[in-house]
Design an enzyme around this catalytic site. Structure first.
Site, mmCIF file in Angstrom:
data_model
loop_
_atom_site.group_PDB
_atom_site.id
_atom_site.type_symbol
_atom_site.label_atom_id
_atom_site.label_comp_id
_atom_site.label_asym_id
_atom_site.label_seq_id
_atom_site.Cartn_x
_atom_site.Cartn_y
_atom_site.Cartn_z
ATOM 1 N N CYS A 40 0.651 -1.629 -0.093
ATOM 2 C CA CYS A 40 0.140 0.017 0.011
ATOM 3 C C CYS A 40 0.886 1.326 0.372
ATOM 4 C CB CYS A 40 -1.188 -0.136 1.184
ATOM 5 S SG CYS A 40 -1.558 -1.611 1.408
ATOM 6 N N GLU B 10 1.461 -4.274 -5.361
ATOM 7 C CA GLU B 10 0.441 -4.889 -5.483
ATOM 8 C C GLU B 10 -0.802 -4.916 -5.986
ATOM 9 O OE1 GLU B 10 -0.106 -6.254 -1.363
ATOM 10 O OE2 GLU B 10 -2.185 -6.181 -1.435
HETATM 11 N N1 ACO Z 1 -6.530 14.449 -10.007
HETATM 12 C C1 ACO Z 1 -5.343 13.881 -11.466
HETATM 13 N N2 ACO Z 1 -3.944 13.362 -11.484
HETATM 14 C C2 ACO Z 1 -3.377 13.516 -10.352
HETATM 15 C C3 ACO Z 1 -3.680 13.104 -9.103
HETATM 16 C C4 ACO Z 1 -4.953 14.128 -8.552
HETATM 17 N N3 ACO Z 1 -6.117 14.596 -7.976
HETATM 18 N N4 ACO Z 1 -3.516 12.880 -7.894
HETATM 19 C C5 ACO Z 1 -2.598 11.985 -8.879
HETATM 20 N N5 ACO Z 1 -2.188 12.293 -9.833
HETATM 21 C C6 ACO Z 1 -0.765 12.166 -10.736
HETATM 22 C C7 ACO Z 1 -0.790 13.443 -11.717
HETATM 23 O O1 ACO Z 1 -0.424 12.282 -12.964
HETATM 24 C C8 ACO Z 1 0.630 13.565 -10.390
HETATM 25 O O2 ACO Z 1 2.147 14.117 -11.253
HETATM 26 P P1 ACO Z 1 1.496 15.442 -11.465
HETATM 27 O O3 ACO Z 1 1.383 16.391 -10.568
HETATM 28 O O4 ACO Z 1 3.642 16.078 -11.413
HETATM 29 O O5 ACO Z 1 0.572 16.141 -12.018
HETATM 30 C C9 ACO Z 1 1.227 12.326 -10.065
HETATM 31 O O6 ACO Z 1 -0.069 11.239 -10.295
HETATM 32 C C10 ACO Z 1 2.145 12.417 -8.289
HETATM 33 O O7 ACO Z 1 1.339 12.702 -7.889
HETATM 34 P P2 ACO Z 1 2.153 12.556 -6.449
HETATM 35 O O8 ACO Z 1 2.093 14.342 -6.675
HETATM 36 O O9 ACO Z 1 3.973 11.730 -6.570
HETATM 37 O O10 ACO Z 1 1.386 11.753 -5.376
HETATM 38 P P3 ACO Z 1 1.111 12.093 -4.470
HETATM 39 O O11 ACO Z 1 1.937 12.490 -3.324
HETATM 40 O O12 ACO Z 1 -0.338 12.978 -4.364
HETATM 41 O O13 ACO Z 1 0.665 11.432 -4.206
HETATM 42 C C11 ACO Z 1 -0.498 9.170 -4.626
HETATM 43 C C12 ACO Z 1 0.017 9.738 -4.645
HETATM 44 C C13 ACO Z 1 -0.376 7.936 -2.988
HETATM 45 C C14 ACO Z 1 -1.034 7.771 -4.858
HETATM 46 C C15 ACO Z 1 -2.074 9.760 -3.547
HETATM 47 O O14 ACO Z 1 -2.691 9.802 -4.564
HETATM 48 C C16 ACO Z 1 -2.788 8.543 -2.567
HETATM 49 O O15 ACO Z 1 -1.618 8.712 -1.458
HETATM 50 N N6 ACO Z 1 -3.990 8.419 -2.834
HETATM 51 C C17 ACO Z 1 -5.285 8.010 -1.317
HETATM 52 C C18 ACO Z 1 -4.082 6.371 -1.042
HETATM 53 C C19 ACO Z 1 -3.712 5.383 -2.359
HETATM 54 O O16 ACO Z 1 -5.131 5.188 -3.451
HETATM 55 N N7 ACO Z 1 -2.998 5.206 -2.797
HETATM 56 C C20 ACO Z 1 -3.015 4.252 -4.148
HETATM 57 C C21 ACO Z 1 -3.577 2.949 -3.998
HETATM 58 S S1 ACO Z 1 -2.467 1.480 -4.943
HETATM 59 C C22 ACO Z 1 -1.624 0.558 -3.760
HETATM 60 O O17 ACO Z 1 -0.927 1.100 -2.431
HETATM 61 C C23 ACO Z 1 -0.581 -0.952 -4.084
#
Ligand code: ACO
Ligand code: ZN
Length: 263
Positions: free
Chosen positions: A158, A192
């Site tokens: 995760c 995963e």
């Molecule tokens: N809307 C559109 N694009 C998005 C968004 C959003 N809300 N969030 C991330 N992205 C995309 C963009 O392309 C972004 O890059 P950019 O800002 O340069 O355009 C890219 O993803 C990554 O952005 P980061 O700032 O590096 O990522 P962030 O710190 O926001 O973390 C994460 C991404 C970990 C998935 C976060 O959204 C999160 O914690 N979400 C909730 C939990 C979750 O869903 N985790 C993944 C589950 S899958 C697994 O665990 C294997």
């Protein structure tokens, strides 16, 4: 409880899927949970759930938390600090040795992860917690969990960036770090499945940038045909991507968990 492993959601009780916590106070942040998390039921009626931002213990009231803070001397996550560059650090936490912290981390993480079911056993996992340092301590920004032994080459179970820090490049930093660990282990790795929508977007963005960076760094032997907007878009994105992992700052020796008998 772990931050990981996929299970068949069809058995879930509909009630357990409903968001049950209104607000969490964590250090200087107030977080609004997105999803259900199995905190003790008596805490779910509270308008605000107070967490110690360092050990992640939860209290019934602000007074409870204040009393806890006079006793709690943690100013960083438990475990070993295996990376530090500037104000960013990573701590490696063993789900067996630091059970209470790991369980509290999973409870907090579940508030923002919907597609994973939590199991009560954190023993098979390591947790990599990313922090940002200031004079008050090492503040949690995000984390990923990882199975000690994965038969499917998973290098992330995760992954989460806490909402106040999202969309600032920390997710890609966590992903980059997960692959640095795999490089040191001499293994390939993949997250995963299934990924959440945000997980998929982040991994796609990470991989397209990483592949373009490698392709554009190749000189001489190859002729690449990339459209101008791809190149410009990539260059613009990379200028914004200031947070990067510096492999020289990683101090990590992988353990062979299969040789350890019991974790
Ligand atoms: N809307 C559109 N694009 C998005 C968004 C959003 N809300 N969030 C991330 N992205 C995309 C963009 O392309 C972004 O890059 P950019 O800002 O340069 O355009 C890219 O993803 C990554 O952005 P980061 O700032 O590096 O990522 P962030 O710190 O926001 O973390 C994460 C991404 C970990 C998935 C976060 O959204 C999160 O914690 N979400 C909730 C939990 C979750 O869903 N985790 C993944 C589950 S899958 C697994 O665990 C294997
Ligand atoms: Zn504490």
């Amino acid at each position: 409880m772990t931050g990981s492993l996929v299970s068949d959601r069809s058995h879930d009780d509909i009630v357990t899927r409903m968001k049950n916590i209104e607000c969490i106070e964590l250090g200087r942040h107030r977080l609004k949970p997105w999803y259900f998390s199995p905190y003790p039921q008596e805490l779910t009626a509270l308008p605000v759930l107070y967490l110690c931002e360092f050990c992640l213990k939860y209290g019934h009231s602000l007074r409870c938390l204040q009393r806890h803070l006079t006793k709690c001397d943690l100013r960083h996550p438990p475990g070993n600090e295996i990376y530090r560059k500037g104000t960013i650090s990573f701590f490696e936490i063993d789900g067996r040795k630091n059970k209470s912290y790991s369980q509290n981390l999973c409870l907090l993480a579940k508030c923002f992860l919907d597609h994973k079911t939590l199991y009560y056993d954190t023993d098979p996992f390591l947790f990599y917690v990313m922090t940002e340092y200031d004079c008050k301590g090492f503040h949690i920004v995000g984390y990923f969990s990882k199975e000690k032994e994965s038969t499917e080459d998973y290098n992330v179970a995760c992954i989460l960036t806490l909402p106040p820090y999202q969309r600032r490049g920390y997710g890609k930093l966590l992903i980059e770090f997960s692959y640095e660990l795999s490089k040191v282990e001499g293994k390939t790795g993949t997250p995963e499945k299934p990924l959440s929508d945000l997980g998929l977007l982040s991994y796609r963005s990470y991989w397209s940038q990483t592949i373009l960076e490698i392709l554009m760094g190749l000189k001489g032997q190859y002729i690449l045909t990339l459209s101008e907007d791809i190149v410009e878009g990539h260059e613009r994105a990379m200028l914004k991507r200031v947070l990067r992992i510096d492999a020289k700052c990683l101090h990590f020796t992988p353990k062979d968990w299969s040789k350890r008998g019991k974790w």
